[in-house]
Write an enzyme that holds these catalytic residues in place. Structure first.
Site, PDB file in Angstrom:
ATOM      1  N   ASP A 120       0.818  -1.215   0.000  1.00 44.52           N
ATOM      2  CA  ASP A 120       0.000   0.000   0.000  1.00 44.52           C
ATOM      3  C   ASP A 120       0.850   1.263   0.000  1.00 44.52           C
ATOM      4  OD1 ASP A 120       0.979  -0.384   2.557  1.00 44.52           O
ATOM      5  OD2 ASP A 120      -0.962  -0.693   3.490  1.00 44.52           O
ATOM      6  N   ASN A 164      -7.465  -2.588  14.320  1.00 47.93           N
ATOM      7  CA  ASN A 164      -8.862  -2.911  14.004  1.00 47.93           C
ATOM      8  C   ASN A 164      -8.957  -4.100  13.042  1.00 47.93           C
ATOM      9  OD1 ASN A 164      -7.988  -1.843  11.596  1.00 47.93           O
ATOM     10  ND2 ASN A 164      -9.447  -0.142  11.519  1.00 47.93           N
ATOM     11  N   HIS A 180      -7.249  -4.479  10.186  1.00 50.49           N
ATOM     12  CA  HIS A 180      -7.021  -4.230   8.749  1.00 50.49           C
ATOM     13  C   HIS A 180      -5.737  -4.896   8.279  1.00 50.49           C
ATOM     14  CE1 HIS A 180      -4.803  -0.208   9.714  1.00 50.49           C
ATOM     15  NE2 HIS A 180      -3.900  -1.018   9.200  1.00 50.49           N
ATOM     16  N   GLU A 239      -9.772  -1.783   5.271  1.00 43.14           N
ATOM     17  CA  GLU A 239     -10.354  -1.436   6.558  1.00 43.14           C
ATOM     18  C   GLU A 239     -11.659  -2.210   6.781  1.00 43.14           C
ATOM     19  OE1 GLU A 239      -8.743   0.303   8.642  1.00 43.14           O
ATOM     20  OE2 GLU A 239      -8.218   2.311   7.961  1.00 43.14           O
TER      21      GLU A 239
HETATM   22  C1  GLP Z   1      -0.524   0.398   8.545  1.00 40.25           C
HETATM   23  C2  GLP Z   1      -0.224  -0.364   7.257  1.00 40.25           C
HETATM   24  C3  GLP Z   1      -0.385  -1.834   7.433  1.00 40.25           C
HETATM   25  C4  GLP Z   1       0.288  -2.238   8.718  1.00 40.25           C
HETATM   26  C5  GLP Z   1      -0.462  -1.664   9.889  1.00 40.25           C
HETATM   27  C6  GLP Z   1       0.146  -1.982  11.227  1.00 40.25           C
HETATM   28  O1  GLP Z   1      -1.756   1.054   8.531  1.00 40.25           O
HETATM   29  N1  GLP Z   1      -0.992   0.050   6.133  1.00 40.25           N
HETATM   30  O2  GLP Z   1       0.149  -2.504   6.309  1.00 40.25           O
HETATM   31  O3  GLP Z   1       0.312  -3.631   8.836  1.00 40.25           O
HETATM   32  O4  GLP Z   1      -0.576  -0.277   9.759  1.00 40.25           O
HETATM   33  O5  GLP Z   1       1.200  -1.111  11.520  1.00 40.25           O
HETATM   34  P1  GLP Z   1       2.235  -1.367  12.654  1.00 40.25           P
HETATM   35  O6  GLP Z   1       3.097  -2.478  12.210  1.00 40.25           O
HETATM   36  O7  GLP Z   1       3.017  -0.083  12.775  1.00 40.25           O
HETATM   37  O8  GLP Z   1       1.483  -1.684  13.882  1.00 40.25           O
END
Ligand code: GLP
Length: 244
Positions: free
Chosen positions: A67, A136, A138, A143
């Site tokens: 993404d 959440n 995702h 989402e």
């Molecule tokens: C972001 C990314 C995800 C990621 C998630 C968790 O929103 N788009 O791909 O897995 O958050 O992030 P973190 O690893 O910092 O908890």
């Protein structure tokens, strides 16, 4: 889904790195699906060290990132382009022309998403997809919602994600409120998927992921229908499993 519960973040990062390294030993020209966020940083550090020591080789690897924020410039320090360059690409011998990240400035996001999905298929599909998980539930930026998108697409971000991720921006106003993300089928077409989670803030998402139910309210739960998914988590992220 296979579940590997590790003592802590370091062990989790090491286990993740071993899966990536075995993948590259078996297939040096693997197509990797890569994630951003804090979760995979430890694993990327270990992979960088292994690459330095000559234990793994990225010279034939192709990569696709999950993404990118929309709209954001690649040289913005909060862009996922910048993140990947800083945390992995600049530290390993991957060829830049073999790395693919959605264009966060594209004037035609629909076309950009179509191009991306087509390119993944042209390169033979993703062999190993690395995922983190949002609080959440995702994955990528898919989402929770009544319906999820199948293909790569432009999506608004939920308030929960904006709050979680805005800490990296100077203020919430600075943070883009939309993103381009691989869709559920783009992710589920990967041959093998590793999902990583660490820390207390992920314990509810992990417990729901392992509850045996599938729902678009928890996009990660769709991984339960894939035949080769490995969840690597630490004790803290696993601590609510069976309490739900
Ligand atoms: C972001 C990314 C995800 C990621 C998630 C968790 O929103 N788009 O791909 O897995 O958050 O992030 P973190 O690893 O910092 O908890």
């Amino acid at each position: 889904m296979r579940v590997i519960v590790c003592l802590d973040y370091n062990e989790m990062s090491m286990v993740g790195a071993r899966f990536v390294s075995s993948q590259l030993t078996l297939k040096p020209d693997s197509v990797l699906g890569l994630a951003t966020g804090l979760t995979p940083v430890g694993m990327y550090n270990i992979l960088s060290d292994m690459n330095k020591k000559g234990e793994i080789d990225f010279s034939k690897v192709k990569s696709f990132n999950l993404d990118e924020y929309y709209k954001i410039a690649p040289d913005n320090e909060q862009s996922y382009h910048y993140f990947m360059e800083k945390n992995l690409f600049s530290k390993v011998n991957i060829k830049r022309e073999n790395t693919h990240i959605l264009d966060g400035l594209s004037e035609n996001p629909e076309e950009e998403c179509e191009r991306f999905d087509k390119l993944i298929q042209e390169k033979g599909g993703i062999d190993l997809q690395i995922l983190g998980i949002g609080r959440n539930g995702h994955i990528g930026f898919n989402e929770p919602d009544k319906e999820l998108y199948s293909n790569t697409h432009l999506t608004p971000l939920t308030q929960s994600t904006i709050e979680a991720n805005s800490v990296f921006f100077e203020s919430e106003d600075e943070m883009p409120k939309s993103a381009l993300t691989m869709g559920m089928s783009s992710i589920l077409k990967s041959k093998r998927i590793i999902i990583m989670a660490n820390g207390e803030s992920k314990k509810d998402a992990v417990a729901r992921l392992l509850s045996g139910k599938i729902s678009t309210d928890l996009p990660a739960s769709l991984l339960n229908i894939h035949p080769d998914v490995i969840l690597i988590c630490d004790k803290a992220a696993y601590s609510s499993v069976n309490n739900k």
